[in-house]
Design a protein around this motif. Structure first.
Motif, PDB file in Angstrom:
ATOM      1  N   ARG A   1     -40.353 -55.219  58.272  1.00 58.75           N
ATOM      2  CA  ARG A   1     -40.461 -56.667  58.104  1.00 58.75           C
ATOM      3  C   ARG A   1     -39.388 -57.358  58.944  1.00 58.75           C
ATOM      4  N   PRO A   2     -39.746 -58.362  59.731  1.00 63.56           N
ATOM      5  CA  PRO A   2     -38.744 -59.053  60.544  1.00 63.56           C
ATOM      6  C   PRO A   2     -37.701 -59.749  59.668  1.00 63.56           C
ATOM      7  N   ILE A   3     -36.517 -59.934  60.234  1.00 57.90           N
ATOM      8  CA  ILE A   3     -35.506 -60.752  59.548  1.00 57.90           C
ATOM      9  C   ILE A   3     -35.394 -62.119  60.214  1.00 57.90           C
ATOM     10  N   LEU A   4     -36.059 -62.279  61.358  1.00 56.81           N
ATOM     11  CA  LEU A   4     -36.087 -63.575  62.046  1.00 56.81           C
ATOM     12  C   LEU A   4     -37.477 -63.778  62.622  1.00 56.81           C
ATOM     13  N   ALA A   5     -38.026 -64.979  62.425  1.00 60.00           N
ATOM     14  CA  ALA A   5     -39.339 -65.312  62.978  1.00 60.00           C
ATOM     15  C   ALA A   5     -39.322 -66.746  63.487  1.00 60.00           C
ATOM     16  N   PHE A   6     -39.934 -66.951  64.654  1.00 61.76           N
ATOM     17  CA  PHE A   6     -40.003 -68.288  65.254  1.00 61.76           C
ATOM     18  C   PHE A   6     -41.454 -68.578  65.623  1.00 61.76           C
TER      19      PHE A   6
ATOM     20  N   TRP B   1     -44.198 -64.181  55.563  1.00 63.22           N
ATOM     21  CA  TRP B   1     -43.981 -62.743  55.444  1.00 63.22           C
ATOM     22  C   TRP B   1     -42.514 -62.397  55.703  1.00 63.22           C
ATOM     23  N   THR B   2     -41.932 -63.047  56.695  1.00 62.26           N
ATOM     24  CA  THR B   2     -40.516 -62.828  57.004  1.00 62.26           C
ATOM     25  C   THR B   2     -39.643 -63.311  55.857  1.00 62.26           C
ATOM     26  N   ALA B   3     -39.947 -64.492  55.333  1.00 62.23           N
ATOM     27  CA  ALA B   3     -39.141 -65.081  54.257  1.00 62.23           C
ATOM     28  C   ALA B   3     -39.204 -64.276  52.970  1.00 62.23           C
TER      29      ALA B   3
END
Length: 339
Positions: free
Chosen positions: A254-259, A271-273
């Motif tokens: 799972r990403p820890i940062l998404a833009f 999903w990231t949050a």
């Protein structure tokens, strides 16, 4: 008179210089095309928190996964998605091989530049155009077509190659994150093969870290030559809820940062949050009608409505392009608000 350095002194000087280079790089201000403001502050504070071994928010390098949408997040997307413009040009380029297109929609509308008739074909027409222009060839052939178009086509407003319509502030984020041992991925509704034609050269993102919409492919072996053939059957639509599904399938972390920048990125941000520990969710808000375009809730391209509401509700970072970016594109002068 200045005495020349001895060999020993010169070697000592080189050693001192080598040891000081990391400190000089660290001291350089990150994100120089960003004005000092809430977005720049939140990005830097997040990165510092998750990379400081003494921090309660420390994240191991192998778990520092960052995902970025492409259209509207890493490069512009107006007046139409750039890949769609490529597809329209491909219809015209290959029309001689398909005489039936002169009387068959949506191809007839494309050949006659009848935008109203094209719009009337809706999503079904769009998919027919993409299937016709993105399949029926090897992966190598499609890569060549995409690269040729990208090298020759020019944006109708700026006259610049589409690969120069990239956001300098976002390039700086990619570089900044990679300098801090993040692994950066593109997760976009764009077709994977099309994005791979330029992503490594333009963004520094290698092909194995480009995730997008895909068509079914098959292996072919003839006369001692192996190839991968692209078929017109859609395998995965990497938009909306398709994004977290592909992240889980391809990355497995799972990403820890998404833009992102639009409602098509909402589920990726959610999903990231939803993960544990410190997280960063960001949206590029197109607010600069002078240097780029200003659009959000009513736009037919890159609509930002539900995701904007969610960001405001959850306290995610919303980047005000007009106020927070000193420059938009690499070819721009620094014309934004300087604080």
């Amino acid at each position: 008179m200045i005495k020349p350095l001895s060999v020993r002194q010169f070697h000592g000087f080189l050693l001192t210089l080598a040891l000081s280079l990391p400190l000089l790089v660290q001291a350089a201000e990150p994100l120089p095309s960003w004005n000092d403001g809430p977005s720049k502050k939140s990005i830097i504070e997040f990165v510092q928190a998750v990379t400081d071994q003494g921090s309660k928010d420390f994240v191991r390098p192998e778990e520092r996964i960052a995902v970025f949408d492409n259209d509207g997040t890493l490069w512009s997307e107006q007046p139409l998605y750039f890949e769609f413009l490529f597809a329209l040009e491909e219809v015209k380029r290959t029309a001689a091989q398909h005489p039936e297109w002169k009387t068959t929609q949506p191809f007839k509308a494309v050949l006659e530049d009848d935008h109203q008739a094209l719009a009337a074909t809706g999503m079904e027409g769009l998919m027919k155009i993409f299937a016709a222009t993105h399949s029926g060839m090897t992966t190598e052939a499609f890569d060549d077509y995409a690269k040729t178009w990208l090298s020759q086509a020019r944006h109708p407003k700026t006259g610049k190659p589409y690969t120069e319509m990239i956001f300098q502030p976002m390039l700086e984020i990619l570089d900044y994150l990679r300098s801090q041992d993040f692994k950066t991925y593109i997760v976009s509704g764009g077709e994977t093969g099309f994005m791979r034609a330029f992503a490594e050269k333009v963004y520094g993102v290698p092909p194995e870290q480009v995730i997008g919409t895909t068509f079914v492919t098959t292996f072919d072996y003839k006369d001692g030559k192996a190839s991968i053939l692209r078929t017109p059957q859609l395998a995965h639509n990497d938009d909306g809820p398709g994004k977290p599904v592909s992240i889980e399938a391809v990355i497995g972390r799972r990403p820890i940062l998404a833009f992102g920048n639009s409602d098509g990125d909402l589920q990726m941000l959610q999903w990231t949050a939803a993960g544990t520990g410190k997280r960063f969710m960001g949206l590029v808000h197109h607010t600069d009608a002078k240097r780029e375009w200003a659009y959000d809730r009513q736009s037919q391209v890159g609509r930002l409505d539900k995701a904007l509401d969610e960001a405001n509700k959850r306290g995610w970072t919303v980047v005000d392009m007009a106020a927070e970016w000193r420059r938009i594109y690499p070819f721009d002068a620094t014309t934004g608000q300087v604080q």
